[in-house]
Write a protein that holds these residues in place. Structure first.
Motif, PDB file in Angstrom:
ATOM      1  N   GLN A 446       0.826  -1.201   0.000  1.00 37.16           N
ATOM      2  CA  GLN A 446       0.000   0.000   0.000  1.00 37.16           C
ATOM      3  C   GLN A 446       0.864   1.258   0.000  1.00 37.16           C
ATOM      4  O   GLN A 446       0.564   2.234  -0.683  1.00 37.16           O
ATOM      5  N   LEU A 447       1.958   1.224   0.761  1.00 28.81           N
ATOM      6  CA  LEU A 447       2.835   2.401   0.805  1.00 28.81           C
ATOM      7  C   LEU A 447       3.497   2.642  -0.549  1.00 28.81           C
ATOM      8  O   LEU A 447       3.618   3.776  -0.999  1.00 28.81           O
ATOM      9  N   ILE A 448       3.903   1.558  -1.182  1.00 27.10           N
ATOM     10  CA  ILE A 448       4.545   1.712  -2.498  1.00 27.10           C
ATOM     11  C   ILE A 448       3.563   2.394  -3.449  1.00 27.10           C
ATOM     12  O   ILE A 448       3.897   3.385  -4.105  1.00 27.10           O
ATOM     13  N   ALA A 449       2.321   1.905  -3.483  1.00 27.06           N
ATOM     14  CA  ALA A 449       1.315   2.497  -4.367  1.00 27.06           C
ATOM     15  C   ALA A 449       1.050   3.950  -3.994  1.00 27.06           C
ATOM     16  O   ALA A 449       0.963   4.830  -4.860  1.00 27.06           O
ATOM     17  N   GLU A 450       0.981   4.213  -2.688  1.00 25.92           N
ATOM     18  CA  GLU A 450       0.690   5.572  -2.237  1.00 25.92           C
ATOM     19  C   GLU A 450       1.825   6.534  -2.617  1.00 25.92           C
ATOM     20  O   GLU A 450       1.603   7.630  -3.095  1.00 25.92           O
ATOM     21  N   PHE A 451       3.080   6.100  -2.437  1.00 33.07           N
ATOM     22  CA  PHE A 451       4.193   6.984  -2.784  1.00 33.07           C
ATOM     23  C   PHE A 451       4.343   7.144  -4.289  1.00 33.07           C
ATOM     24  O   PHE A 451       4.755   8.192  -4.770  1.00 33.07           O
ATOM     25  N   LYS A 452       4.001   6.128  -5.047  1.00 32.47           N
ATOM     26  CA  LYS A 452       4.010   6.282  -6.515  1.00 32.47           C
ATOM     27  C   LYS A 452       3.000   7.354  -6.892  1.00 32.47           C
ATOM     28  O   LYS A 452       3.256   8.218  -7.715  1.00 32.47           O
ATOM     29  N   ARG A 453       1.805   7.280  -6.241  1.00 34.56           N
ATOM     30  CA  ARG A 453       0.765   8.265  -6.520  1.00 34.56           C
ATOM     31  C   ARG A 453       1.268   9.679  -6.185  1.00 34.56           C
ATOM     32  O   ARG A 453       0.929  10.643  -6.838  1.00 34.56           O
ATOM     33  N   ARG A 454       2.103   9.787  -5.179  1.00 37.47           N
ATOM     34  CA  ARG A 454       2.631  11.096  -4.785  1.00 37.47           C
ATOM     35  C   ARG A 454       3.823  11.526  -5.635  1.00 37.47           C
ATOM     36  O   ARG A 454       4.471  12.535  -5.349  1.00 37.47           O
ATOM     37  N   GLY A 455       4.163  10.715  -6.610  1.00 40.94           N
ATOM     38  CA  GLY A 455       5.212  11.122  -7.550  1.00 40.94           C
ATOM     39  C   GLY A 455       6.620  10.697  -7.156  1.00 40.94           C
ATOM     40  O   GLY A 455       7.600  11.202  -7.698  1.00 40.94           O
ATOM     41  N   TYR A 456       6.751   9.779  -6.234  1.00 39.53           N
ATOM     42  CA  TYR A 456       8.082   9.339  -5.792  1.00 39.53           C
ATOM     43  C   TYR A 456       8.637   8.240  -6.680  1.00 39.53           C
ATOM     44  O   TYR A 456       7.897   7.438  -7.225  1.00 39.53           O
ATOM     45  N   LYS A 457       9.960   8.192  -6.732  1.00 41.27           N
ATOM     46  CA  LYS A 457      10.625   7.043  -7.314  1.00 41.27           C
ATOM     47  C   LYS A 457      11.022   6.148  -6.135  1.00 41.27           C
ATOM     48  O   LYS A 457      11.861   6.530  -5.318  1.00 41.27           O
ATOM     49  N   VAL A 458      10.373   4.996  -6.037  1.00 40.14           N
ATOM     50  CA  VAL A 458      10.493   4.174  -4.834  1.00 40.14           C
ATOM     51  C   VAL A 458      11.329   2.922  -5.104  1.00 40.14           C
ATOM     52  O   VAL A 458      11.157   2.265  -6.128  1.00 40.14           O
ATOM     53  N   ALA A 459      12.213   2.602  -4.188  1.00 42.28           N
ATOM     54  CA  ALA A 459      12.885   1.307  -4.239  1.00 42.28           C
ATOM     55  C   ALA A 459      12.387   0.489  -3.047  1.00 42.28           C
ATOM     56  O   ALA A 459      12.235   1.020  -1.957  1.00 42.28           O
TER      57      ALA A 459
END
Ligand code: AMP
Ligand code: MG
Length: 603
Positions: A446-459
């Motif tokens: 859920q956090l990965i999806a949420e941070f993607k939505r916020r425009g982050y590049k997530v590892a």
């Protein structure tokens, strides 16, 4: 319409690192070194004194103190730039100045302040002797030969950007010139029948043209050499004629004439004399943007010149320059860090994003209490150049977002920060830990999806104690590893996997350099023993006790209220957890993020 990333990739695929040139070191500031520099000399060339004082043998000072000085016979004096003519023998000293070569026999220098010289001078006493007031050690106040730079060593590497200190190092090695990647020549053409020069009086319906000046100043700021072609009128003939004058440059930048108006003919000229690569990008401002290559004039060198057709509106032309022309110029100069330095800041006003394009909002960034705050500059029309003049940042609102509310966290490109600031970044890392079945993996998803939505590049990083899924026996990658390869890379057109044999379970700090600096956030599941700040996921049904001790935890995601001072976040509320992570990890990690780059020691 293509994305900003796709557009940038295309632009960069058309520009190459330019060839090197040799020039005086003082003209090389900000350029990329195109040769390895080895030292032919030792610096310093000889052991020498780091202080003004007396060169002596440390053992002659044994037991010396203010109440019981050791007296030595002064046999000579040596200043910086000359060689000692005498040696220091037992019971003797030579008066020595900073930078002067250490006389034979001496192994330390005692400062004037630690001798009785002042007293002798003021009482016109005997200067053929000196009283040493403290005991010293071998090597004290002595700078050793080659301690800065050892002869034969690799001192500066090909690819390094020359800053004032590297230019100084080159000078100290006796280099008056350096081989550096050439600066690109960028031809600049304004287009439009309404445009007048800055020094022409305005006629009805006309405006002073400003884009040439903004763009030329930007080209210079990023290290290129602007070549101003003037104003092209809105006719194929006028444009072609002007553009031809710029075809000996490394890049051509036009402004105006790329949208859908009757006189927007830059792309027609591009289509006739070159190839158009694209002309709309999913961004605002700056949607109409042409890119292609113009054929070079007859007999004119390489044949093709990349052409960036920026929109005419002054704000659009500057913002598109920043996104596309700047990285192209940096690439041609041989620079490796092309991304605009960016931070995360709290936006202080609502910003709406109505049409699903990436919005670049002009903002003023200030730092308060260790956090960056971004306040929009007011009217954001793409013709309002003063909105750029007020701004020091561009808040980037993703195309997927309908906008941001005051208090939200946004990415902000810093307009005036040097490119080297993009190089140092502390990656915010959050560890999600918890007992088995507490819901760590769900929260991660859920956090990965949420941070993607916020425009982050997530590892995302998963610590798996039970071995690794992708490393199946029998697969080629597995067979390479069995054969003894220390690391195995598996690449396909859309993925890269990296499998390295380990002799111990790595901790996060060892893994981070492999993840690399390109990400905005690293979300980690597991590693409960690590010292890195953690968020524990807690479920009532799994018992009251926590997995980690309180001092290790930044927060607890829990489905019951716990009696603890640690911040608690409701289980199942991903937005609240993401907000907490943004505030406490992302914003805070920037406090140390933009310290000057750490450089290896020159040796
Ligand atoms: P265009 O993209 O040619 O339709 O131009 C869009 C707007 O930008 C028009 O209002 C132009 O007058 C303005 N504009 C175009 N070029 C320049 C320039 N070089 N300096 C200032 N404004 C410009
Ligand atoms: Mg126009």
């Amino acid at each position: 319409m293509i994305s900003v990333e796709e557009a940038l990739e295309k632009v960069l695929s058309y520009v190459e690192v330019l060839e090197p040139e040799r020039k005086p070191i003082l003209d090389c500031l900000g350029q990329v070194l195109a040769e390895d520099i080895y030292s032919a000399i030792d610096i310093p060339p000889l052991d020498n004194s780091a202080m003004d004082g007396y060169a002596l043998r440390a053992k002659d000072t044994r037991g010396a103190s203010e109440s019981s000085p050791r007296y030595l016979v002064v046999v000579g004096e040596v200043a910086a730039g000359s060689m000692p003519t005498k040696e220091v023998g037992p019971g003797t000293a030579i008066r020595i100045m900073t930078g002067a070569p250490l006389p034979e026999g001496a192994d330390a220098v005692v400062r004037f302040e630690d001798t009785d010289e002042i007293n002798r001078k003021s009482s016109r006493g005997d200067l053929s002797q000196i009283g040493i007031l403290c005991q010293t050690k071998k090597g004290l106040n002595v700078r050793c030969r080659g301690e800065d730079i050892a002869r034969g060593g690799l001192i500066l590497k090909k690819g390094e950007v020359l800053r004032p200190q590297e230019i100084g190092v080159l000078a100290s090695l006796g280099h008056s010139t350096a081989l550096v990647t050439r600066r690109p020549i960028v031809a600049i053409l304004a287009t439009g029948d309404e445009l007048m020069g800055v020094d022409q009086p305005l006629a009805p319906g006309k405006i002073h043209e400003s884009n040439t000046y903004t763009i030329a100043a930007e080209v210079s700021r990023y290290g290129g050499i602007p070549k101003i072609l003037g104003i092209g009128r809105d006719s194929v003939r006028s444009l072609t004629e002007k553009i031809n004058k710029g075809l000996d440059a490394d890049m051509l930048i036009t402004s105006g004439g790329v949208s859908k108006g009757d006189y927007d003919i830059v792309k027609d000229v591009l289509a006739e004399h070159g190839e158009v690569s694209f002309w709309t990008v999913c961004m605002k401002p700056g949607k109409p943007l042409a890119f292609g290559v113009m054929k070079k004039v007859e007999g004119g060198g390489k044949g093709k010149v990349p052409h960036l057709g920026l929109p005419g509106n002054p704000v659009s032309s500057m913002i598109t320059f920043e996104q596309f022309a700047r990285p192209a110029i940096l690439k041609m100069m041989g620079k490796k860090v092309l991304a605009k330095p960016a931070i995360r800041a709290i936006i202080e006003d609502d910003v709406v994003n109505t049409d699903g394009r990436r919005l670049f909002a002009r903002v003023i960034v200030t730092k308060r209490g260790g956090e960056y705050h971004a306040s929009p500059t007011g009217p954001q029309g793409s013709g309002i150049l003063t909105s750029m003049a007020k701004a020091n940042g561009l808040a980037v609102i993703p195309e997927s977002s309908k906008g941001v509310k005051a208090g939200d966290i946004v990415e902000v490109q810093m307009l005036d920060w040097g490119e080297e600031q993009g190089e140092v970044k502390t990656l915010p890392i959050v560890l999600i830990v918890g007992k088995s079945q507490s819901g760590k993996t769900v929260l991660m998803e859920q956090l990965i999806a949420e941070f993607k939505r916020r425009g982050y590049k997530v590892a995302a990083l998963k610590h798996s104690r039970g071995g690794m899924e992708i490393d199946h026996p029998g697969k080629d990658s597995w067979r390479y590893a069995q054969a003894g390869s220390d690391a195995v890379f598996v690449s396909s057109p859309d993925k890269l996997a990296f499998i390295k044999s380990l002799d111990h379970d790595l901790d996060i700090e060892e893994i981070l350099p492999i993840i690399g600096p390109e990400f905005d956030l690293v979300l980690v599941e597991g590693f409960k023993k690590s010292k890195t700040p953690k968020i524990e996921v807690h479920r009532k049904e799994l018992g009251d006790d926590l997995l980690c001790s309180p001092e290790e935890l930044s927060a607890i995601v829990t489905d019951e209220s716990l009696d603890t001072a640690i911040p608690q976040l409701p289980w199942g509320d991903t937005v609240a957890v993401a907000d907490f992570i943004e505030k406490n990890f992302v914003l805070k990690s920037q406090d140390s993020a933009f310290l000057p780059p750490r450089r290896k020691r020159v040796r």
